[in-house]
Design an enzyme around this catalytic site. Structure first.
Site, PDB file in Angstrom:
ATOM      1  CB  THR A  28      54.727 -78.052 -10.312  1.00 34.72           C
ATOM      2  OG1 THR A  28      56.126 -78.380 -10.290  1.00 34.72           O
ATOM      3  CG2 THR A  28      54.349 -77.334  -9.028  1.00 34.72           C
ATOM      4  CG  ASP A  52      58.230 -81.895  -5.710  1.00 34.73           C
ATOM      5  OD1 ASP A  52      59.155 -82.054  -4.903  1.00 34.73           O
ATOM      6  OD2 ASP A  52      58.201 -82.416  -6.840  1.00 34.73           O
ATOM      7  CE1 TYR A  57      59.260 -83.476 -12.662  1.00 34.53           C
ATOM      8  CE2 TYR A  57      58.254 -81.906 -11.160  1.00 34.53           C
ATOM      9  CZ  TYR A  57      58.761 -83.163 -11.411  1.00 34.53           C
ATOM     10  OH  TYR A  57      58.771 -84.099 -10.416  1.00 34.53           O
ATOM     11  CE  LYS A  86      61.518 -83.658  -7.320  1.00 37.53           C
ATOM     12  NZ  LYS A  86      60.500 -82.828  -7.984  1.00 37.53           N
ATOM     13  CG  HIS A 119      64.827 -85.332 -10.594  1.00 34.42           C
ATOM     14  ND1 HIS A 119      64.178 -84.366 -11.322  1.00 34.42           N
ATOM     15  CD2 HIS A 119      63.914 -86.308 -10.427  1.00 34.42           C
ATOM     16  CE1 HIS A 119      62.941 -84.738 -11.571  1.00 34.42           C
ATOM     17  NE2 HIS A 119      62.759 -85.927 -11.042  1.00 34.42           N
ATOM     18  CB  SER A 264      44.521 -82.682  -9.723  1.00 37.75           C
ATOM     19  OG  SER A 264      43.338 -82.667 -10.513  1.00 37.75           O
ATOM     20  CG  ASN A 266      38.749 -81.495 -11.573  1.00 37.61           C
ATOM     21  OD1 ASN A 266      38.302 -80.807 -10.662  1.00 37.61           O
ATOM     22  ND2 ASN A 266      37.975 -82.213 -12.367  1.00 37.61           N
ATOM     23  CB  ILE A 270      43.242 -78.837  -6.806  1.00 34.77           C
ATOM     24  CG1 ILE A 270      43.980 -79.168  -8.108  1.00 34.77           C
ATOM     25  CG2 ILE A 270      44.150 -78.018  -5.888  1.00 34.77           C
ATOM     26  CD1 ILE A 270      44.281 -77.969  -8.976  1.00 34.77           C
TER      27      ILE A 270
END
Length: 313
Positions: A28, A52, A57, A86, A119, A264, A266, A270
């Site tokens: 992700t 994940d 992020y 994480k 992480h 992705s 797209n 995916i």
């Protein structure tokens, strides 16, 4: 371990955790929140059952909303989903580990995690800054905590039922060995950069000997040069088996016994990345013996600073 015609339903049992991890996972790390939410929803609709995530992020809330909408739409049930996130480097002090997990659970709108990873093995100065730097722009590391102390705090999370398994990420074999030797609850998962240009055979062998799942991130090299999908051998195999070069590289990862993460935005890509199936044995041997290129695209194992994640602020 897998059906004969597809890897879509392949799961690897967690010897040191609860249940099994779907071998084909969706990462992700997508900076744009609108694109991230849509990509997660498309991935779940395509059949991905392994997500994940990471505090780093800065989009766990977005992933949480996408999962919630998928649950409400009947696309998937929570019990059928394997969700990982994480612990970031500034939260390695034992007293910060549980609050960090609770915060992630809140953003993800979940009651528990299937897996929680450290992480990186590098502890940064504790505090609110994700990237505490000195006057020279170098990371400020925390010498007041060891990786083993952080791991003990991770073990307590399993005892409390907040996560069903724990693991390590962005780490070298030597450090994995240290944790495995001393851990009460062994790592269930070790996530590292891994692809045909960085096959990590020694780490994979160690993990398999100890019942640990090797989880490959950047299995296509994150699209960086030299491009794995441009490799002549992989392209020749792709033509032979009527698959894309990406599908060949992803199938190689699962067929050798590892799990993988693909990302992705797209929708067609995916779905394509989920549609992978076993390669002929001779193709597996060709990839092992015929590729001489050796590249690590992400230097995070040297510094604890991920090369693929833009620093904010």
């Amino acid at each position: 371990m897998h059906p004969s015609n597809s890897f879509q339903d392949t799961k690897i049992p967690l010897v040191h955790g609860t249940g099994a991890i779907p071998a084909v996972g969706f990462g992700t790390l997508i900076r744009d929140p609108v694109a991230a939410k849509e990509a997660v929803k498309v991935a779940l609709e395509a059949g991905f059952r392994h997500l994940d995530c990471a505090e780093l992020y800065s989009n766990e809330d977005v992933v949480g909303h996408a999962m919630r909408e998928a649950f409400e739409a009947g696309t998937v049930q929570r019990k059928d989903l394997f969700v990982t996130t994480k612990l970031w480097n500034n939260n390695h002090r034992p007293e910060r580990v549980s609050p960090a997990l609770e915060a992630s659970l809140g953003r993800l709108q979940l009651d528990y995690l299937d897996c929680y990873l450290i992480h990186t093995p590098f502890a940064f100065q504790p505090g609110d800054e994700q990237y505490p730097n000195d006057e020279h722009g170098q990371p400020i590391y925390d010498s007041g905590v060891t990786l083993m102390e952080t791991w003990r705090a991770m073990e307590r999370l399993v005892d409390e039922g907040k996560c069903r398994s724990i693991g390590l990420s962005d780490i070298r074999l030597e450090k994995v060995k240290e944790i495995v030797a001393a851990a009460r609850i062994k790592p269930a998962v070790v996530q590292v950069e891994c692809h045909p240009y960085l096959p990590e055979w020694e780490l994979l062998e160690f993990c398999q000997q100890h019942g640990i799942v090797l989880l490959a991130f950047a299995p296509l090299g994150h699209g960086m040069e030299p491009k794995i999908t441009d490799d002549p051998l992989i392209n020749a195999i792709a033509r032979r088996v009527d698959k894309t070069p990406a599908q060949v590289a992803l199938a190689w990862a699962v067929q050798r016994g590892s799990a993988l993460l693909t990302t992705s935005t797209n929708p067609d890509r995916i779905r394509q990345n989920f549609d992978i199936s076993p390669l002929p044995d001779d193709a597996m041997q060709e990839i092992r013996n015929g590729i001489a290129t050796s590249v690590r695209f992400n230097a995070v194992v040297e510094t604890g600073v991920p090369g693929f994640v833009p620093q904010v602020g």
